[in-house]
Write a protein that holds these residues in place. Structure first.
Motif: not given
Length: 498
Positions: A390-393, A403-406, A409-410, A420-423
């Motif tokens: 998850i994002l927290r990891d 919030s930066t990781i989010s 990744s968005n 090719t994939f979204p993060l």
């Protein structure tokens, strides 16, 4: 005896800690969130707006632009401190990744992605059936109504119209699915289906399909005229006898032309239009990350900067600042105004270049952490190997803010050997069993999909049977969880999979 009122003034001192975001921090957050294509647009817009920001051919050296007014009254020393603090945090994040017990080789490529970049297509191909099923999922219906709705959706033609009679559907439901529903009951469910998007879905004829679309419009005189044409002059409409329609409705030429224009906007094949929308969603994209896996399992990656211009502060603006600085005491009012303008543009250019650099380092730290966490997946490309993440990891692994990781990744995409994939594709929630074992929901869904793919199509498995097979494979989940994952995969119930 008059009473005196004594007013007492009290002064209290309270220490309150507040946190505010600076303009530079806001700019960095905005640029971090942008994918490469939108970032290019933002850079071009910034260069158009700020003459002090220019493109250069060489690699930028951001340290060559000192703060010419660091000792003046207009300097902002706190910004320098914040930049150093953020830089230290990013450097620490980049250095800390890979120092834990799960250290795995991940290398950042040293060259930009130039020659071999191809136009890539990515999108989740949802069938016409799946898209309507998603809309059905938000309705409040009992199981009987849901079964009828699913059968109606499965009975639609490719253009989105229902050409089977309700009597025939009633007979088929009774014979093949043991659902005894009257045509009147089926029509009630059909009315709800006809409220789905796009307008016109579920029309039993072209005439009804067009009327369904007209009824979605706001009440107006034009809408009333459109309804009259389709209801009362449908044959003339299909044969394009506009003169007859004009005379019957007593319209002038302008009114007739307007009415014709609005009627032409109606879609006779709403199902086909839904398919065209899906086709447009398979848009050509440019990946933000290029990830490569060598035969020995080594994973490398680099940021896609093939079309990204290298930026610097205009030399003429920096020379002007030096010139003004050497003549501070003899400046006229006009020169001071020019000085303020020049410094404002130079500061903005420096801030933008700094924000670009922070973006690069933030994306690098995030991608490196993701690859290390999901290293087995990047080695083999098997989705079942995606670990719960998850994002927290990733935030904890990099030391960056959640919030930066989010933001990273968005909206970013990564090119791999397997597509090719979204993060977001690399993130997976976890399912904790009764025994406390943590399983990846992505892994469970992949196994569920494989089981359904290989089932006997003449005797498809119920959710209960699917749950038993999943348990045998090491995924002991409840029947209702099986149903939830099946629906998320867009797979219909057993009797509709025959």
């Amino acid at each position: 005896m008059a009473q005196e009122q004594i007013q007492e003034q009290q002064q209290t001192l309270a220490l309150k800690q507040t946190q505010s975001i600076t303009q530079q921090q806001l700019l960095q957050a905005q640029l971090i969130e942008l994918p490469i294509t939108q970032l290019l647009e933002r850079v071009n817009a910034e260069m158009d707006d700020n003459p002090a920001l220019e493109q250069k051919a060489e690699d930028p050296d951001y340290s060559e632009y000192p703060d010419y007014f660091e000792n003046s009254e207009t300097s902002d020393n706190t910004n320098d401190f914040e930049q150093e603090e953020r830089q230290s945090a990013l450097d620490a994040a980049l250095e800390s990744i890979g120092r834990d017990d799960e250290e795995l080789p991940v290398y950042q490529g040293g060259q930009a992605y130039h020659e071999e970049r191809e136009e890539m297509v990515y999108g989740e191909s949802l069938s016409f059936y799946d898209q309507l099923k998603e809309q059905m999922g938000v309705l409040e219906m009992d199981d009987r109504q849901r079964d009828i709705m699913e059968y109606l959706i499965g009975s639609l033609d490719e253009d989105g119209l229902l050409r089977k009679s309700l009597d025939s559907i009633s007979d088929e439901l009774a014979i093949y699915h043991a659902v005894d529903a009257t045509p009147q009951e089926i029509e009630q469910v059909l009315r709800r289906l006809q409220e789905f998007d796009p307008a016109g879905i579920g029309g039993r004829s072209l005439q009804e399909c067009l009327l369904l679309q007209i009824h979605r419009r706001e009440p107006s005189h034009l809408r009333s005229l459109m309804e009259r044409v389709i209801e009362d002059f449908f044959e003339a409409f299909t044969k394009k006898h506009w003169q007859k329609i004009q005379q019957s409705l007593q319209l002038n030429d302008l009114q007739t032309e307007t009415l014709m224009g609005e009627l032409r906007k109606l879609n006779p094949k709403p199902g086909a239009s839904l398919g065209e929308t899906m086709g447009r969603s398979l848009q050509q994209i440019t990946p933000d990350f290029i990830i490569d896996t060598q035969d020995d399992g080594t994973v490398t990656f680099l940021l896609n900067t093939s079309e990204f211009p290298e930026l610097h502060v205009s030399q003429s603006f920096t020379d002007t600042l030096r010139e003004y600085q050497d003549n501070k005491e003899n400046m006229s009012r006009q020169m001071k105004e020019a000085l303020l303008y020049t410094k404002k543009k130079v500061d903005a250019a420096q801030g933008f270049i700094e924000a670009i650099r922070v973006r690069r380092q933030t994306l690098t730290a995030t991608m490196r952490a993701i690859i290390q966490w999901q290293h087995r997946y990047f080695e083999e490309g098997d989705e079942s190997l995606l670990r719960p993440m998850i994002l927290r990891d990733i935030a904890e692994k990099t030391g960056l803010d959640l919030s930066t990781i989010s933001r990273v990744s968005n909206s970013k995409y990564a090119q791999t050997r397997w597509g090719t994939f979204p993060l977001r594709h690399f993130f997976s929630d976890s399912y904790v069993t009764a025994a406390g074992e943590e399983l990846s929901t992505r892994e469970i869904k992949s196994t569920l999909q494989d089981i359904i793919h290989t089932e006997d199509k003449q005797h498809p498995l119920s959710d209960e049977a699917l749950g038993k097979l999943l348990a045998e494979k090491g995924y002991p989940i409840a029947r209702r969880t099986v149903a939830k994952y099946r629906e998320q995969l867009g797979i219909p119930i057993a009797r509709l999979r025959k």
